[in-house]
Design a protein around this motif. Sequence first.
Motif, PDB file in Angstrom:
ATOM      1  N   UNK A  16      16.151  15.893  82.406  1.00 45.28           N
ATOM      2  CA  UNK A  16      15.400  16.073  83.640  1.00 45.28           C
ATOM      3  C   UNK A  16      14.097  16.811  83.364  1.00 45.28           C
ATOM      4  N   UNK A  20      10.522  15.282  84.276  1.00 41.59           N
ATOM      5  CA  UNK A  20       9.618  15.918  85.232  1.00 41.59           C
ATOM      6  C   UNK A  20       8.243  16.130  84.614  1.00 41.59           C
ATOM      7  N   UNK A 141       6.736  22.265  92.143  1.00 43.80           N
ATOM      8  CA  UNK A 141       8.076  21.723  91.917  1.00 43.80           C
ATOM      9  C   UNK A 141       8.386  21.673  90.433  1.00 43.80           C
ATOM     10  N   UNK A 145      11.597  23.509  88.797  1.00 42.77           N
ATOM     11  CA  UNK A 145      12.646  22.810  88.066  1.00 42.77           C
ATOM     12  C   UNK A 145      12.813  23.400  86.669  1.00 42.77           C
ATOM     13  N   UNK A 149      16.221  28.326  87.255  1.00 35.35           N
ATOM     14  CA  UNK A 149      17.631  28.508  86.890  1.00 35.35           C
ATOM     15  C   UNK A 149      17.785  29.181  85.535  1.00 35.35           C
ATOM     16  N   UNK A 153      21.442  30.021  84.235  1.00 32.20           N
ATOM     17  CA  UNK A 153      21.960  29.151  83.187  1.00 32.20           C
ATOM     18  C   UNK A 153      22.487  29.968  82.009  1.00 32.20           C
ATOM     19  N   UNK A 156      25.653  31.388  83.054  1.00 32.09           N
ATOM     20  CA  UNK A 156      26.669  30.360  83.111  1.00 32.09           C
ATOM     21  C   UNK A 156      27.152  30.007  81.717  1.00 32.09           C
ATOM     22  N   UNK A 237      22.592  26.869  91.692  1.00 33.56           N
ATOM     23  CA  UNK A 237      22.452  26.044  92.887  1.00 33.56           C
ATOM     24  C   UNK A 237      21.741  26.815  93.994  1.00 33.56           C
ATOM     25  N   UNK A 240      18.037  27.089  93.070  1.00 35.29           N
ATOM     26  CA  UNK A 240      17.305  25.833  93.247  1.00 35.29           C
ATOM     27  C   UNK A 240      17.061  25.568  94.717  1.00 35.29           C
ATOM     28  N   UNK A 241      18.118  25.738  95.525  1.00 35.32           N
ATOM     29  CA  UNK A 241      17.972  25.440  96.952  1.00 35.32           C
ATOM     30  C   UNK A 241      16.980  26.382  97.611  1.00 35.32           C
ATOM     31  N   UNK A 244      13.472  25.360  96.559  1.00 32.88           N
ATOM     32  CA  UNK A 244      13.086  24.109  97.223  1.00 32.88           C
ATOM     33  C   UNK A 244      12.757  24.353  98.697  1.00 32.88           C
ATOM     34  N   UNK A 245      13.579  25.198  99.338  1.00 34.62           N
ATOM     35  CA  UNK A 245      13.320  25.494 100.745  1.00 34.62           C
ATOM     36  C   UNK A 245      11.972  26.191 100.905  1.00 34.62           C
ATOM     37  N   UNK A 247       9.428  25.842  99.040  1.00 30.60           N
ATOM     38  CA  UNK A 247       8.400  24.812  98.864  1.00 30.60           C
ATOM     39  C   UNK A 247       8.226  24.009 100.152  1.00 30.60           C
ATOM     40  N   UNK A 248       9.367  23.601 100.745  1.00 32.60           N
ATOM     41  CA  UNK A 248       9.287  22.803 101.975  1.00 32.60           C
ATOM     42  C   UNK A 248       8.545  23.576 103.056  1.00 32.60           C
TER      43      UNK A 248
END
Lengths: 452, 479
Positions: A16, A20, A141, A145, A149, A153, A156, A237, A240-241, A244-245, A247-248
């Motif tokens: 990804x 990108x 974006x 991306x 994370x 990561x 994780x 997650x 990222x969300x 993204x929010x 950005x929106x």
Amino acid sequence: MLLFKLECKRLFAGTVNKLVLVLFLLSGIFAIYQGALGYKSIRIDQYKSTVVFQKEREHVSSREALPEPGSLAYYASAPTQWQLSPWAALFVGETSSSMVAAKIRATALQSQIYNREIVNPSQQRAGGLDLGFVLVYFLPLVIGILTVTLISDEQHAGRWRLLNAMPRSVFSLVGKQIALRFVVIWFMVALLLISAALLLSLPFDIFFWTVLGATSLYMVFWFALAAIIMSFGKNSVFNSLTYLSSWVVLALLLPGAVHLYLSNQYHSDAPLEITLQLRMTLNDGWDQDKQATLDAFVAKESKWSNTAPLGEAFDWKWYYAQQHMSDIAVQDQVEAYRRSNAARQNQLQKLSVLSPALFFQLSLNELAKTSGNFQIKYQQQIADYHQTIRHYFYDFLFFDKQVSRQDIADFPKFEPQTMVAQGGSWKLPLSTAVVALMLMIAIVRIRKVKVI
Amino acid sequence: MNNKIIQICRHELASKRKSPVLWLLFVMIQLLLVVALFTGWQQYQQSMNMQTKAQQLVEQQWNAQPDRHPHRVAHFGHFAFRPPSALSFFDLGVNAWVGDSIFLEAHKQNSANFATDQDGGTLLRFSELSSANILLLIWPLLIIALGFASVSGEKKSGTLRQLMSMGVPFRALIAGKSLSYLCLSVIFILPVFVLALGLAASTGAQFSSEAPIRLLLLFALYLVYCLFWIAITLLVSSTVKAPKQALVLLTSIWFILTILMPRMLAEFAHHQYPHQKRNDFELAVKLDNRKVGNSHNPDDPYFSKFRADTLEKYGVSTVEELPINYKGLVMQEGERLNAEIYKKHYQQQLEKFESQQQFVSQFYWLNPYLFVRDFSMALTRTDTRHFLDFEQQAEAHRYARIQKLNQLHTHEIHHHNDRAQRVDKSYWQTFEAFTYATPRLSWSLKVFSLSWFLPLIVVVLLFTFLNSNKMQRRIYAAV
């Protein structure tokens, strides 16, 4: 060094990530190419307009009998041009939907100034893809991306504990990872800008460095935002969300809301009302006392007050006097509309600080002289030129002079004035301060991140 | 099997109900949709009000004219106003970029002026915040947020293995989850449509029997759009290892389909099939008009012939002997030629626009966003085609009006001392007002003929693939 190589490998390992980055470069190149085509067609339009006008003048001069001045003025639609910076190829602003080479003649100004460029509205609806779009909306974006994370990561994958156990600070490690991403993306942006500059033969002058500098600052903002989001130590997650929010909200909803607010606040039917009234004034003029109209005209334009009184037959000088008087009849409305537009621009500048995306987009368009602000300046220049043309013809019309071939050759040309944006000096300090603040918060917060 | 599907669906819904973030998002989206609908409604009413008033005003101005020479009236001219379409408050379509009024005058075809795209290059990069635009752009993100972890999450947490070992078929899982997301979608987009129906009904005269059908079709359209995103989300979620990867991949797909691709296609189509800019277009029309002939020039070959033909037709030797006014005839002929030339060039422009649209519509099957966007605009009568239809109706009206005046010029004004005469003001009342004939549903959807079928097939194929044996084997192999 080893760590650096490892980091590079990690960065380019994900499918990804690679996708990108490639997509970013491709859309950048596409935007530059399309922008170059669009700018070329603008320049051709502007150049062609002057050539066509030159041809028309030659055509008139070549006739055995020169037309009478009134008729000449009626058909002399002289070209003007919106003096754009070559950067308009990359930041198209309003140029895609408005006239860049409007023609103007000595009849009433208000019946000419609202003409629009022919556009395919579907294309406008799709939104357009210039380099400005890639930098303002796509770039954040890409940053998200690649970055948002990072810590989660590591956590994780279980490396986070390991890293923490190492003598060097976590902060410096994460800092290095972020810096690497910043450098990679920055080089891509620089690559796009340099290739655009070479393709469009833009000089590497202050503008170039301003664009590059502003883009870097904009990148720092989004990196800082990503770092702040990371610093909450939530999972990938969530990060990222959240990103993204943001950005929106910043890129999509806020500009939309500003547009809604401005069109509600400054909703103006003025152009329509002006046009409707102008039409009635122009029409009623034919039924009124023509000498009275002429008298009212020379009261305004005293330079031509020595003109002879009107006879029985149709006289062009009455025609142009009455055209100008109908412009004057709507002058108050025009002035009010102009003020409302200026206020709208002011308000837009102020509101643009709500969203960095909007702020950056507006600044880029201002830089390329394609923003609504410059559109208004261009329209003012058209109005000024209209006056020059009128005055040029008045000598012939009101003093009964005949037009000579030399007069046609001496027809005043439109001289585009250099347009400068005013009051933009607060922008750089403000944006630097905001970004610096964001960066500080990000650094402080990342330092505090605990091992989970 | 059916029982299991329902159970899975219920379980999924129950688990979503517990998530506070999703609740927050849902509430925000609802709020956004309502605000968008409300502001759209305000805009609609404002614009409707203005257009109606302005149209009444110009009709009244026309009728109030005193005795006048018909050619003067032709230069006085008229206006045609475009009333906003009844459902434009739901989908604003291309409204921002097109003008609402056209000045209709003799010898000249003006185009529509006074669009509302001020600062569009800065503020309208994502078009306006209409309900349709929010459903098109933001709703897919919510579906992604709902479902990206649906399979990959179960896989990661190991619950997928448990489910499989309990004998729950993968197909049931997919079907159950799809059903639950569809339910959520319906719950969340239904209020906007109900509200829209209520608003549309309150327009009174504007509300035709077609409006509910159009709204119903819109609802179905957006449901299919939801289904497409549900399918994509589940597909990616099933094929990717970790939920995080699923999310990143889905966001990338969303960005490409809804933001990047539509722009690239539109830009590419524009440069591939360029239409003329205003200056070029007007120059071309002017040059063609010059070629045909100048009615003011007595030695012009075209009009000399026209005069000779006319004299022969009436069997007289000079224009003064004609039973009708020759000047009026020349006006009629001039207007006819001029309108023909304009039409020829206008048609060429239309063809370019069509080619551009044709090019974009080739990708409907690959990117249902494009299809849904265009179909929604067609249903709400806010697309380019409907606008161009208005322009053509206005031009037809202009032509008829001017020619009727030229008729009056020919028959009611004597050739001798033409300019000094007037016709009676009662004639002005015989002109019909301009009313925009609203296209029927069948006309609105004509261009789509069978192309609506393709995106539907794509959605069906996506679900078939999700339910295929191959997919099932893959999943079983992975867990």
